[in-house]
Design a protein around this motif. Structure first.
Motif, PDB file in Angstrom:
ATOM      1  N   HIS A  94       0.823  -1.208   0.000  1.00 14.77           N
ATOM      2  CA  HIS A  94       0.000   0.000   0.000  1.00 14.77           C
ATOM      3  C   HIS A  94       0.857   1.259   0.000  1.00 14.77           C
ATOM      4  O   HIS A  94       0.492   2.270  -0.614  1.00 14.77           O
ATOM      5  N   ALA A  95       1.984   1.223   0.703  1.00 18.08           N
ATOM      6  CA  ALA A  95       2.859   2.398   0.759  1.00 18.08           C
ATOM      7  C   ALA A  95       3.407   2.731  -0.628  1.00 18.08           C
ATOM      8  O   ALA A  95       3.477   3.909  -1.014  1.00 18.08           O
ATOM      9  N   LEU A  96       3.798   1.709  -1.386  1.00 22.47           N
ATOM     10  CA  LEU A  96       4.293   1.954  -2.737  1.00 22.47           C
ATOM     11  C   LEU A  96       3.175   2.486  -3.628  1.00 22.47           C
ATOM     12  O   LEU A  96       3.374   3.428  -4.401  1.00 22.47           O
ATOM     13  N   LEU A  97       2.005   1.897  -3.509  1.00 23.30           N
ATOM     14  CA  LEU A  97       0.873   2.360  -4.311  1.00 23.30           C
ATOM     15  C   LEU A  97       0.557   3.825  -3.991  1.00 23.30           C
ATOM     16  O   LEU A  97       0.378   4.652  -4.886  1.00 23.30           O
ATOM     17  N   ALA A  98       0.521   4.151  -2.695  1.00 24.53           N
ATOM     18  CA  ALA A  98       0.256   5.537  -2.293  1.00 24.53           C
ATOM     19  C   ALA A  98       1.352   6.476  -2.792  1.00 24.53           C
ATOM     20  O   ALA A  98       1.068   7.579  -3.284  1.00 24.53           O
ATOM     21  N   LYS A  99       2.594   6.053  -2.663  1.00 24.80           N
ATOM     22  CA  LYS A  99       3.726   6.899  -3.062  1.00 24.80           C
ATOM     23  C   LYS A  99       3.681   7.223  -4.558  1.00 24.80           C
ATOM     24  O   LYS A  99       3.914   8.361  -4.974  1.00 24.80           O
TER      25      LYS A  99
END
Length: 228
Positions: A94-99
């Motif tokens: 999720h962090a990569l997707l958000a970033k």
């Protein structure tokens, strides 16, 4: 979501057969809704990167990012990228997707009458979570309640990351929630909401935030650099 007449819904997943069933349910409940499946396994950063690139190619605006996928209380395991599997699935993906999507979210926030949000689904399991950076690339095996400890850690990560996004990207309203049953009314950025739409006392959260949130953000940023 489809019944609220959005311009478009994009949803991710790793199972195309299940995605087709979801599309059929959307069609039966909201015949005019436009929905698109984006293949994306949150436990694999290469898959997440591909999914994010597809979204960025297809969309010129993005109003809501709901980080809702994940796993719960699985046996000790490492992801394909070498992270503890709950940390990989519930946080890093999720962090990569958000970033990768944040520039588009912020671009949308600059448009007239926009109300851009990032929403992380966490759980009350965060209360038992902690952050041990030196263990994030181990299975974190434990004889007693190990799978629930690993899950709780990842849910704490979700809450921290939503709060840090709000701190560092103020154009976007970012919050997290434990799934509830009713509308919560006015949403406070950096907030965490419990059923039913209650903004609880934050003493525990703030204490853990002061100790761990900055470390989690910096660790995550460093790990994700190669995927940007």
């Amino acid at each position: 979501m489809a019944k609220h007449d959005p311009a478009r819904i994009l949803f991710t997943g790793r199972n195309a057969k299940s995605a087709e069933a979801t599309l059929q349910r959307i069609k039966s409940g909201a015949p005019n809704a436009v929905a698109t499946f984006v293949a994306c396994d949150v436990a694999s950063l290469s898959s997440v990167s591909s999914g994010a690139n597809q979204i960025l190619t297809e969309c010129d605006r993005l109003d809501v990012f709901l980080a809702n996928g994940g796993i719960i209380a699985k046996p000790a395991e490492l992801s394909t990228d070498g992270y503890e599997i709950h940390f990989a699935s519930n946080h890093m993906g999720h962090a990569l997707l958000a970033k990768k999507l944040l520039p588009l979210l912020e671009k949308t926030a600059d448009l007239p009458n926009s109300n851009v949000r990032i929403i992380y689904t966490t759980s009350l399991g965060w209360r038992n979570g902690t952050l041990d950076p030196w263990k994030l690339k181990t299975p974190m095996e434990a004889a007693i309640l190990g799978r629930w400890i690993r899950y709780g850690n990842s849910k704490l990560d979700n809450m921290f990351y939503a709060r840090e996004i709000a701190r560092r990207h103020p154009k976007v309203l970012s919050s997290s929630l434990h799934p509830g049953a009713r509308s919560s009314g006015q949403i406070k950025t950096r907030g965490f909401y419990e059923p039913v739409g209650v903004f609880p006392p934050e003493d525990d959260a703030v204490a853990k935030d002061d100790k761990f949130a900055k470390d989690l953000w910096e660790y995550t940023e460093k790990e994700l650099e190669k995927w940007m």
